[in-house]
Design an enzyme around this catalytic site. Structure first.
Site, PDB file in Angstrom:
ATOM      1  N   ARG A  52      28.382  16.783   3.524  1.00 43.76           N
ATOM      2  CA  ARG A  52      27.699  17.381   2.377  1.00 43.76           C
ATOM      3  C   ARG A  52      28.710  17.807   1.310  1.00 43.76           C
ATOM      4  O   ARG A  52      29.869  18.088   1.599  1.00 43.76           O
ATOM      5  CB  ARG A  52      26.821  18.542   2.798  1.00 43.76           C
ATOM      6  CG  ARG A  52      27.524  19.649   3.528  1.00 43.76           C
ATOM      7  CD  ARG A  52      26.511  20.658   4.019  1.00 43.76           C
ATOM      8  NE  ARG A  52      26.982  21.421   5.143  1.00 43.76           N
ATOM      9  CZ  ARG A  52      26.192  22.060   5.981  1.00 43.76           C
ATOM     10  NH1 ARG A  52      24.883  22.046   5.812  1.00 43.76           N
ATOM     11  NH2 ARG A  52      26.696  22.750   6.989  1.00 43.76           N
ATOM     12  N   GLU A  63      25.464  23.846  -1.388  1.00 40.45           N
ATOM     13  CA  GLU A  63      25.717  22.498  -0.874  1.00 40.45           C
ATOM     14  C   GLU A  63      24.588  21.535  -1.230  1.00 40.45           C
ATOM     15  O   GLU A  63      23.424  21.926  -1.295  1.00 40.45           O
ATOM     16  CB  GLU A  63      25.835  22.553   0.659  1.00 40.45           C
ATOM     17  CG  GLU A  63      26.990  23.394   1.126  1.00 40.45           C
ATOM     18  CD  GLU A  63      26.906  23.784   2.592  1.00 40.45           C
ATOM     19  OE1 GLU A  63      27.981  23.906   3.203  1.00 40.45           O
ATOM     20  OE2 GLU A  63      25.807  23.987   3.114  1.00 40.45           O
ATOM     21  N   GLN A 147      17.111  33.083  11.409  1.00 40.01           N
ATOM     22  CA  GLN A 147      16.915  31.865  12.217  1.00 40.01           C
ATOM     23  C   GLN A 147      16.432  32.176  13.639  1.00 40.01           C
ATOM     24  O   GLN A 147      15.950  31.285  14.346  1.00 40.01           O
ATOM     25  CB  GLN A 147      18.232  31.059  12.347  1.00 40.01           C
ATOM     26  CG  GLN A 147      19.002  30.824  11.066  1.00 40.01           C
ATOM     27  CD  GLN A 147      18.249  29.968  10.059  1.00 40.01           C
ATOM     28  OE1 GLN A 147      17.593  29.000  10.421  1.00 40.01           O
ATOM     29  NE2 GLN A 147      18.315  30.344   8.794  1.00 40.01           N
ATOM     30  N   ASP A 168      22.478  41.807  18.513  1.00 41.93           N
ATOM     31  CA  ASP A 168      22.964  41.737  17.128  1.00 41.93           C
ATOM     32  C   ASP A 168      23.789  43.001  16.894  1.00 41.93           C
ATOM     33  O   ASP A 168      23.477  44.060  17.470  1.00 41.93           O
ATOM     34  CB  ASP A 168      21.765  41.695  16.154  1.00 41.93           C
ATOM     35  CG  ASP A 168      22.157  41.266  14.740  1.00 41.93           C
ATOM     36  OD1 ASP A 168      21.731  40.178  14.321  1.00 41.93           O
ATOM     37  OD2 ASP A 168      22.893  42.032  14.049  1.00 41.93           O
ATOM     38  N   THR A 208      25.205  33.943  14.068  1.00 41.35           N
ATOM     39  CA  THR A 208      25.584  35.083  13.238  1.00 41.35           C
ATOM     40  C   THR A 208      26.047  34.581  11.871  1.00 41.35           C
ATOM     41  O   THR A 208      26.306  33.388  11.697  1.00 41.35           O
ATOM     42  CB  THR A 208      26.730  35.872  13.903  1.00 41.35           C
ATOM     43  OG1 THR A 208      27.893  35.037  13.963  1.00 41.35           O
ATOM     44  CG2 THR A 208      26.346  36.307  15.314  1.00 41.35           C
ATOM     45  N   GLY A 232      26.093  29.347  13.904  1.00 42.27           N
ATOM     46  CA  GLY A 232      26.545  30.118  12.731  1.00 42.27           C
ATOM     47  C   GLY A 232      27.855  29.643  12.107  1.00 42.27           C
ATOM     48  O   GLY A 232      28.093  29.898  10.932  1.00 42.27           O
ATOM     49  N   GLY A 233      28.703  28.953  12.865  1.00 42.09           N
ATOM     50  CA  GLY A 233      29.965  28.463  12.296  1.00 42.09           C
ATOM     51  C   GLY A 233      29.693  27.146  11.588  1.00 42.09           C
ATOM     52  O   GLY A 233      29.587  26.106  12.222  1.00 42.09           O
ATOM     53  N   ASP A 234      29.536  27.203  10.275  1.00 48.62           N
ATOM     54  CA  ASP A 234      29.091  25.997   9.565  1.00 48.62           C
ATOM     55  C   ASP A 234      29.755  25.841   8.202  1.00 48.62           C
ATOM     56  O   ASP A 234      29.215  25.224   7.307  1.00 48.62           O
ATOM     57  CB  ASP A 234      27.553  25.994   9.426  1.00 48.62           C
ATOM     58  CG  ASP A 234      27.025  27.201   8.669  1.00 48.62           C
ATOM     59  OD1 ASP A 234      27.838  28.079   8.317  1.00 48.62           O
ATOM     60  OD2 ASP A 234      25.813  27.261   8.420  1.00 48.62           O
ATOM     61  N   LYS A 238      34.695  29.734   8.695  1.00 48.72           N
ATOM     62  CA  LYS A 238      33.564  30.508   9.249  1.00 48.72           C
ATOM     63  C   LYS A 238      33.235  29.932  10.625  1.00 48.72           C
ATOM     64  O   LYS A 238      32.587  28.901  10.731  1.00 48.72           O
ATOM     65  CB  LYS A 238      32.373  30.378   8.288  1.00 48.72           C
ATOM     66  CG  LYS A 238      31.083  31.062   8.710  1.00 48.72           C
ATOM     67  CD  LYS A 238      30.133  31.134   7.492  1.00 48.72           C
ATOM     68  CE  LYS A 238      28.730  31.572   7.808  1.00 48.72           C
ATOM     69  NZ  LYS A 238      27.808  30.466   8.112  1.00 48.72           N
ATOM     70  N   VAL A 300      26.291  22.148  12.682  1.00 49.47           N
ATOM     71  CA  VAL A 300      26.535  22.568  11.292  1.00 49.47           C
ATOM     72  C   VAL A 300      25.332  22.248  10.405  1.00 49.47           C
ATOM     73  O   VAL A 300      25.195  22.785   9.310  1.00 49.47           O
ATOM     74  CB  VAL A 300      27.819  21.926  10.686  1.00 49.47           C
ATOM     75  CG1 VAL A 300      29.065  22.466  11.381  1.00 49.47           C
ATOM     76  CG2 VAL A 300      27.782  20.407  10.755  1.00 49.47           C
TER      77      VAL A 300
HETATM   78  P1  NAD Z   1      21.015  36.185   8.728  1.00 48.09           P
HETATM   79  O1  NAD Z   1      21.991  36.818   7.787  1.00 48.09           O
HETATM   80  O2  NAD Z   1      19.563  36.354   8.497  1.00 48.09           O
HETATM   81  O3  NAD Z   1      21.312  36.709  10.215  1.00 48.09           O
HETATM   82  C1  NAD Z   1      22.602  36.789  10.755  1.00 48.09           C
HETATM   83  C2  NAD Z   1      22.638  37.939  11.763  1.00 48.09           C
HETATM   84  O4  NAD Z   1      23.934  37.933  12.397  1.00 48.09           O
HETATM   85  C3  NAD Z   1      22.460  39.313  11.120  1.00 48.09           C
HETATM   86  O5  NAD Z   1      21.373  39.990  11.713  1.00 48.09           O
HETATM   87  C4  NAD Z   1      23.811  40.016  11.410  1.00 48.09           C
HETATM   88  O6  NAD Z   1      23.660  41.421  11.640  1.00 48.09           O
HETATM   89  C5  NAD Z   1      24.261  39.284  12.655  1.00 48.09           C
HETATM   90  N1  NAD Z   1      25.691  39.387  12.934  1.00 48.09           N
HETATM   91  C6  NAD Z   1      26.739  39.281  12.059  1.00 48.09           C
HETATM   92  N2  NAD Z   1      27.907  39.441  12.725  1.00 48.09           N
HETATM   93  C7  NAD Z   1      27.581  39.607  14.049  1.00 48.09           C
HETATM   94  C8  NAD Z   1      28.349  39.802  15.228  1.00 48.09           C
HETATM   95  N3  NAD Z   1      29.681  39.873  15.200  1.00 48.09           N
HETATM   96  N4  NAD Z   1      27.695  39.941  16.428  1.00 48.09           N
HETATM   97  C9  NAD Z   1      26.339  39.890  16.479  1.00 48.09           C
HETATM   98  N5  NAD Z   1      25.555  39.714  15.380  1.00 48.09           N
HETATM   99  C10 NAD Z   1      26.174  39.573  14.180  1.00 48.09           C
HETATM  100  O7  NAD Z   1      21.399  34.639   8.776  1.00 48.09           O
HETATM  101  P2  NAD Z   1      20.521  33.416   9.331  1.00 48.09           P
HETATM  102  O8  NAD Z   1      19.733  32.804   8.247  1.00 48.09           O
HETATM  103  O9  NAD Z   1      19.863  33.819  10.600  1.00 48.09           O
HETATM  104  O10 NAD Z   1      21.695  32.381   9.643  1.00 48.09           O
HETATM  105  C11 NAD Z   1      22.597  32.652  10.706  1.00 48.09           C
HETATM  106  C12 NAD Z   1      23.771  31.709  10.615  1.00 48.09           C
HETATM  107  O11 NAD Z   1      23.326  30.377  10.884  1.00 48.09           O
HETATM  108  C13 NAD Z   1      24.428  31.665   9.238  1.00 48.09           C
HETATM  109  O12 NAD Z   1      25.826  31.674   9.420  1.00 48.09           O
HETATM  110  C14 NAD Z   1      23.954  30.358   8.631  1.00 48.09           C
HETATM  111  O13 NAD Z   1      24.889  29.831   7.717  1.00 48.09           O
HETATM  112  C15 NAD Z   1      23.852  29.512   9.879  1.00 48.09           C
HETATM  113  N6  NAD Z   1      22.928  28.378   9.781  1.00 48.09           N
HETATM  114  C16 NAD Z   1      23.303  27.226  10.379  1.00 48.09           C
HETATM  115  C17 NAD Z   1      22.468  26.134  10.349  1.00 48.09           C
HETATM  116  C18 NAD Z   1      22.859  24.877  11.040  1.00 48.09           C
HETATM  117  O14 NAD Z   1      22.214  23.851  10.861  1.00 48.09           O
HETATM  118  N7  NAD Z   1      23.860  24.915  11.869  1.00 48.09           N
HETATM  119  C19 NAD Z   1      21.233  26.203   9.677  1.00 48.09           C
HETATM  120  C20 NAD Z   1      20.846  27.419   9.114  1.00 48.09           C
HETATM  121  C21 NAD Z   1      21.711  28.507   9.177  1.00 48.09           C
END
Ligand code: NAD
Length: 352
Positions: A52, A63, A147, A168, A208, A232-234, A238, A300
């Site tokens: 992307r 993106e 998510q 969390d 996360t 979350g690592g994407d 990160k 990702v």
């Molecule tokens: P969000 O901000 O709604 O939720 C993230 C949660 O993680 C929050 O509640 C936060 O308090 C918690 N958090 C942060 N640090 C933490 C830690 N050290 N320990 C425990 N909890 C912790 O975000 P979201 O929309 O749920 O997205 C979550 C992640 O997934 C993001 O990084 C996003 O970029 C990623 N994502 C990836 C894909 C994929 O296809 N791989 C798709 C969508 C989102």
């Protein structure tokens, strides 16, 4: 001037997407999405693929994710801004489009903030169905944000999950997620540490949001025989997993040129072996081989999953009326007389 009917593009708003989910049923929709994604992974080689196109800033990333199967073209616009929730904004928002390759005309425009959560969850479960140990029914869900419920319900609908153990850093997020899952039929356990969350879990999901090399799972937390669903690592810089875990795991990825830059494996050498998921799905490569193996889906999010999700929505939209007909394309009666069409729309005084 009224546009002619053929140029109107169906637009699925957030409101209509929510109605579509209730019309189909959330869990059935997750199953349907997983089937569409799987079908497209089976014809992986047909697709135009590119990592992307990312525009990074200090606070996040924007993106564009394009792909095409030669007949239909699709793209998604998506952002990732971990600090947004502090201001009451979503971390991830998105919209996307499908177009007819033969004419270049868009055939669907859709909200994709909700659809992304569904397709990400459907992909995770489709992968876990092949990689999680046999009989896996307990998942640790670390990160209980936007998510998290979708991830959990997809694992229930597609992999037979029975128990989810939530953690969390923000206890309010865990309380929200647990409340949302009250009527899910799952056994929901609220945990106060990641160590507690992973107790007895065969699937470990990390979801996360933090723009740094985080350590959500440390090496000593991951024993043999688990499946890690790392969401979350994407993004460059990160990640969520300690590098030691990556060295002990068999790693499965969507599209290596993108994952090597954005995924957990950005922490590894560029030639570290990984398996492409589409090969597992076509049977060209093995999935889980032993009970002791640690499998890792380094997710990702890839353009083909969004393409599949849009294709699913397009197919399910028929006969529901759950869209607006959008006047998105200029459509002059004489295709070469765009100027004339504009002139004819002038207020009558101007025309004289
Ligand atoms: P969000 O901000 O709604 O939720 C993230 C949660 O993680 C929050 O509640 C936060 O308090 C918690 N958090 C942060 N640090 C933490 C830690 N050290 N320990 C425990 N909890 C912790 O975000 P979201 O929309 O749920 O997205 C979550 C992640 O997934 C993001 O990084 C996003 O970029 C990623 N994502 C990836 C894909 C994929 O296809 N791989 C798709 C969508 C989102």
């Amino acid at each position: 001037m009224t546009p002619s009917h053929k140029a109107l593009v169906p637009f699925v708003s957030v409101d209509h997407m929510m109605q579509l989910i209730h019309h189909i049923g959330l869990e059935l929709m997750l199953v349907g999405l997983a089937d569409y994604i799987e079908a497209d992974f089976k014809r992986w080689e047909l697709f135009d693929k590119t990592p992307r196109v990312a525009s990074h800033s200090a606070t996040g990333v924007i993106e564009l994710m394009p792909t095409s199967d030669g007949e239909v073209y699709g793209f998604k616009y998506v952002n990732g801004h971990p600090q947004n929730t502090r201001d009451g904004l979503q971390t991830v928002t998105a919209f996307g489009l499908l177009a007819d390759v033969a004419t270049g005309y868009p055939v669907l425009l859709s909200e994709m903030t909700i659809l992304t959560a569904l397709r990400t969850a459907a992909t995770s479960a489709m992968v876990a169905r092949r990689l999680a140990p046999k009989g896996a029914d307990t998942m640790a869900m670390i990160g209980n944000g936007a998510q998290s419920e979708f991830q959990t319900l997809a694992m229930k609908a597609i992999c037979g999950l029975k128990t989810v153990r939530l953690y969390d850093i923000d206890a309010q997020a865990t309380a929200k997620c647990a409340a949302n899952l009250t009527r899910s039929g799952l056994n929901v356990v609220k945990c106060t540490s990641p160590e507690q969350a992973i107790e007895g879990a065969q699937i470990l999901t990390t979801c996360t949001a933090d723009k740094q090399y985080a350590t959500i799972l440390s090496d000593n937390m991951v024993g043999p025989g688990v499946h890690i669903n790392a969401i979350g690592g994407d993004c460059p810089g990160k990640t969520e997993l300690a590098p030691g875990i990556l060295h002990r795991a068999d790693i499965f990825v969507e599209y290596p040129p993108q994952t090597r830059v954005e995924g957990e494996i950005q922490q590894l050498a560029a030639d570290h072996p990984v398996t492409e998921l589409w090969q597992v799905i076509t049977g060209a490569a093995p999935g889980r081989r032993t009970d002791e193996q640690i499998t890792l889906f380094d997710s990702v999010g890839f353009a083909i999953e969004d393409f599949s999700a849009l294709r699913y929505v397009r197919d399910r939209l028929k006969d529901t009326g759950l869209f607006h007909a959008l006047d998105l394309l200029a459509d002059p009666d004489d295709p070469r007389d765009l100027f004339g069409m504009v002139q004819r729309a002038a207020p009558s005084a101007e025309k004289e």
